[in-house]
Design a protein around this motif. Structure first.
Motif, PDB file in Angstrom:
ATOM      1  N   LYS B  74       0.838  -1.212   0.000  1.00 38.88           N
ATOM      2  CA  LYS B  74       0.000   0.000   0.000  1.00 38.88           C
ATOM      3  C   LYS B  74       0.870   1.258   0.000  1.00 38.88           C
ATOM      4  O   LYS B  74       0.536   2.260  -0.634  1.00 38.88           O
ATOM      5  N   ASN B  77       2.107   1.837  -3.423  1.00 36.74           N
ATOM      6  CA  ASN B  77       1.020   2.320  -4.273  1.00 36.74           C
ATOM      7  C   ASN B  77       0.625   3.771  -3.968  1.00 36.74           C
ATOM      8  O   ASN B  77      -0.014   4.425  -4.786  1.00 36.74           O
ATOM      9  N   ARG B  82       4.473   6.939  -9.686  1.00 36.58           N
ATOM     10  CA  ARG B  82       4.318   5.501  -9.915  1.00 36.58           C
ATOM     11  C   ARG B  82       5.671   4.943 -10.357  1.00 36.58           C
ATOM     12  O   ARG B  82       6.270   5.423 -11.318  1.00 36.58           O
ATOM     13  N   ASP B  84       8.627   2.815 -12.092  1.00 32.76           N
ATOM     14  CA  ASP B  84       8.731   2.098 -13.357  1.00 32.76           C
ATOM     15  C   ASP B  84       8.699   0.588 -13.131  1.00 32.76           C
ATOM     16  O   ASP B  84       8.228  -0.158 -13.965  1.00 32.76           O
ATOM     17  N   THR B 108       1.899  -9.338  -4.563  1.00 36.73           N
ATOM     18  CA  THR B 108       2.706  -8.477  -5.440  1.00 36.73           C
ATOM     19  C   THR B 108       1.930  -8.085  -6.693  1.00 36.73           C
ATOM     20  O   THR B 108       2.255  -7.081  -7.330  1.00 36.73           O
ATOM     21  N   SER B 109       0.892  -8.857  -7.029  1.00 42.75           N
ATOM     22  CA  SER B 109       0.086  -8.489  -8.197  1.00 42.75           C
ATOM     23  C   SER B 109      -0.712  -7.219  -7.939  1.00 42.75           C
ATOM     24  O   SER B 109      -1.218  -6.590  -8.861  1.00 42.75           O
ATOM     25  N   GLU B 110      -0.818  -6.836  -6.663  1.00 39.11           N
ATOM     26  CA  GLU B 110      -1.540  -5.600  -6.319  1.00 39.11           C
ATOM     27  C   GLU B 110      -0.665  -4.358  -6.431  1.00 39.11           C
ATOM     28  O   GLU B 110      -1.142  -3.233  -6.253  1.00 39.11           O
ATOM     29  N   LEU B 111       0.637  -4.556  -6.703  1.00 35.25           N
ATOM     30  CA  LEU B 111       1.540  -3.409  -6.818  1.00 35.25           C
ATOM     31  C   LEU B 111       1.228  -2.616  -8.077  1.00 35.25           C
ATOM     32  O   LEU B 111       1.092  -3.180  -9.169  1.00 35.25           O
ATOM     33  N   LYS B 112       1.119  -1.302  -7.889  1.00 31.45           N
ATOM     34  CA  LYS B 112       0.885  -0.430  -9.045  1.00 31.45           C
ATOM     35  C   LYS B 112       2.252   0.038  -9.547  1.00 31.45           C
ATOM     36  O   LYS B 112       2.835   1.001  -9.039  1.00 31.45           O
ATOM     37  N   ALA B 113       2.755  -0.679 -10.525  1.00 32.56           N
ATOM     38  CA  ALA B 113       4.068  -0.379 -11.083  1.00 32.56           C
ATOM     39  C   ALA B 113       4.123  -0.942 -12.485  1.00 32.56           C
ATOM     40  O   ALA B 113       3.299  -1.783 -12.855  1.00 32.56           O
ATOM     41  N   ARG B 115       6.177  -2.987 -13.749  1.00 34.75           N
ATOM     42  CA  ARG B 115       6.341  -4.425 -13.646  1.00 34.75           C
ATOM     43  C   ARG B 115       6.929  -4.741 -12.281  1.00 34.75           C
ATOM     44  O   ARG B 115       7.347  -3.835 -11.553  1.00 34.75           O
TER      45      ARG B 115
END
Lengths: 141, 302
Positions: B74, B77, B82, B84, B108-113, B115
């Protein structure tokens, strides 16, 4: 079957930021180790799960404690089953470097692993999680 | 640093501290809370490092490692920029079970990045030489899970130094040969960033905090003007500069370990109530084109 696995285990608060600019342009760094001021800077260590390696309970048993195998070197006769028991809170493994030696899964606190040595020789092993932990079993004919 | 500032620095919990690394010296000073955020706003590239989430750990040192890692996600995020990409520098799991890898993957799939990239820790490769790790996180990697990629003129190399261990971290002949091929065509002005779980320098060999054959890779990287090595494993911040290379050890999102050599073993440390959060954190890294070195900012877990 050589192995008898008896493992039971089967917001960015500016006030809290630590900022570090790495300027490595000055080629002659000199290699001086410089610990960063870390949040652990004032850390006290009231407890640690490490303990002294307790003595093994029986002749063919190895106790894992304090991040060490005890005894570190064990001599047994061919056909002997050796039992390792993890007395630490941290998980450990019994992993021989050579094939034909013991290879345990992760042993959580209190878990045991058994291995029967069917061939004579010297088997060195480590914990793959803490590879500075070394042990040896010498198997006589 | 004057005496008053030093005293303030000594009780730095809650204070902002800036560290400047120049020529191998680390200088810290208290930052005026009203000063503008010095993290480079003109960064051409930003990424985040999280490390040592140890999902599956159960012990008094942190009774909710999943909750701590979720807070770290969180916090990432909520960053102003954001990233890279996000690097997880190993020990994703505590015991490398399929369920623990699934849990990490889900979080980790919830990370806003852009990749999320990974390197394995020894806890992720306990009894299968990293097979389960690679099945879950090794897509697009070669060999035993190593990889490289380029972003905004920076060359990133992800290394695996948790396999075939004898005492310290280990890279092995195949991986070293691969690095040699990987960097062969790069201009010496290309900034290099190397990821590994275990430090590539001898931080505390008695506890395995070092990599036995890393010198061979560092030798190959000697011709580059800027090399930054990011690692986890030791669960605490540490930085060191050697010539053209700066090493940054990250803290953990799970639980602290003792300082090198303090205590009999690198066992989880249980802090007094309320202090754990201060020992955990995330790291932002920024690169400004044309500037030697990368800017690194460590934040306590929010």
């Amino acid at each position: 079957m050589d192995a008898a696995s008896g493992a039971r285990a089967a917001g960015l608060a500016a006030g809290g930021a630590l900022i570090l600019f790495a300027a490595v342009a000055c080629g002659g760094g000199g290699g001086k180790a410089a610990p960063a001021a870390s949040p652990m800077g004032g850390m006290k260590m009231p407890s640690s799960s490490a303990a002294q390696a307790p003595p093994a309970a029986g002749p063919n048993e190895v106790s894992i404690g304090g991040f060490a195998f005890g005894p570190a070197k064990l001599t047994v006769k061919r056909g002997t089953t050796v039992t390792w028991t993890n007395r630490d809170e941290d998980p450990h493994t019994v992993t021989a470097s050579a094939t034909g030696g013991p290879r345990s899964p992760a042993l959580v606190a209190g878990a045991s692993f058994r291995f029967t040595f069917t061939k004579p020789g010297t088997f060195t092993y480590i914990c793959t999680i803490h590879p500075f932990m070394h042990g040896t079993v010498v198997v006589t004919p | 640093m004057n005496r008053r500032q030093l005293i303030k620095h000594g009780a730095w919990f809650g204070a902002a501290v800036a560290l400047a690394v120049a020529g191998g010296e680390v200088v810290s000073r208290v930052v005026d809370a009203d000063a503008p955020d010095p993290f480079p706003k003109d960064a051409t590239l930003r990424f985040v490092q999280v490390s040592d989430s140890h999902i599956g750990f159960t012990g008094p040192a942190n009774t909710d490692v999943a909750g701590s890692f979720h807070r770290a996600v969180k916090q990432v995020n909520a960053l102003k920029h954001r990233p890279d990409f996000v690097l997880h520098s190993g020990d994703l799991t505590h015991l490398a079970t399929p369920a623990q890898f699934d849990h990490v993957k889900q979080m980790t799939s919830e990370l806003k990045a852009g990749r999320v990239v990974f390197v394995p820790g020894e806890h992720d490769s306990i009894d299968d030489a990293g097979q389960k790790y690679r099945a879950a996180f090794g897509k697009g990697t070669v060999g035993d899970g190593w990889y490289s990629f380029d972003l905004q003129g920076v060359h990133f190399i992800g290394l695996v130094n948790t396999l075939n261990l004898k005492k310290l971290g280990h890279l092995g002949e195949d991986q070293i040969a691969w690095v040699q091929r990987d960097i062969a065509g790069l201009h010496s002005d290309t900034p290099i960033v190397v990821f590994s779980h275990i430090p590539l320098f001898a931080l505390y060999p008695a506890w395995g905090w070092g990599t036995d054959d890393a010198a061979r890779v560092l030798q190959m990287l000697a011709r580059f003007s800027s090399v930054t090595c990011l690692n986890g494993h030791i669960h605490q911040l540490f930085t060191k500069t050697e010539g053209n290379v700066t090493f940054h050890s990250a803290t953990t999102t799970a639980y602290p370990l003792p300082k090198p050599g303090q205590g009999p073993a690198p066992a989880p440390v249980t802090l007094p109530a309320g202090k754990l959060q201060d020992a955990l954190g995330i790291r932002e890294v920024g690169y400004v084109r044309g500037r030697a070195g990368l800017a690194v900012r460590d934040q306590k877990l929010a």
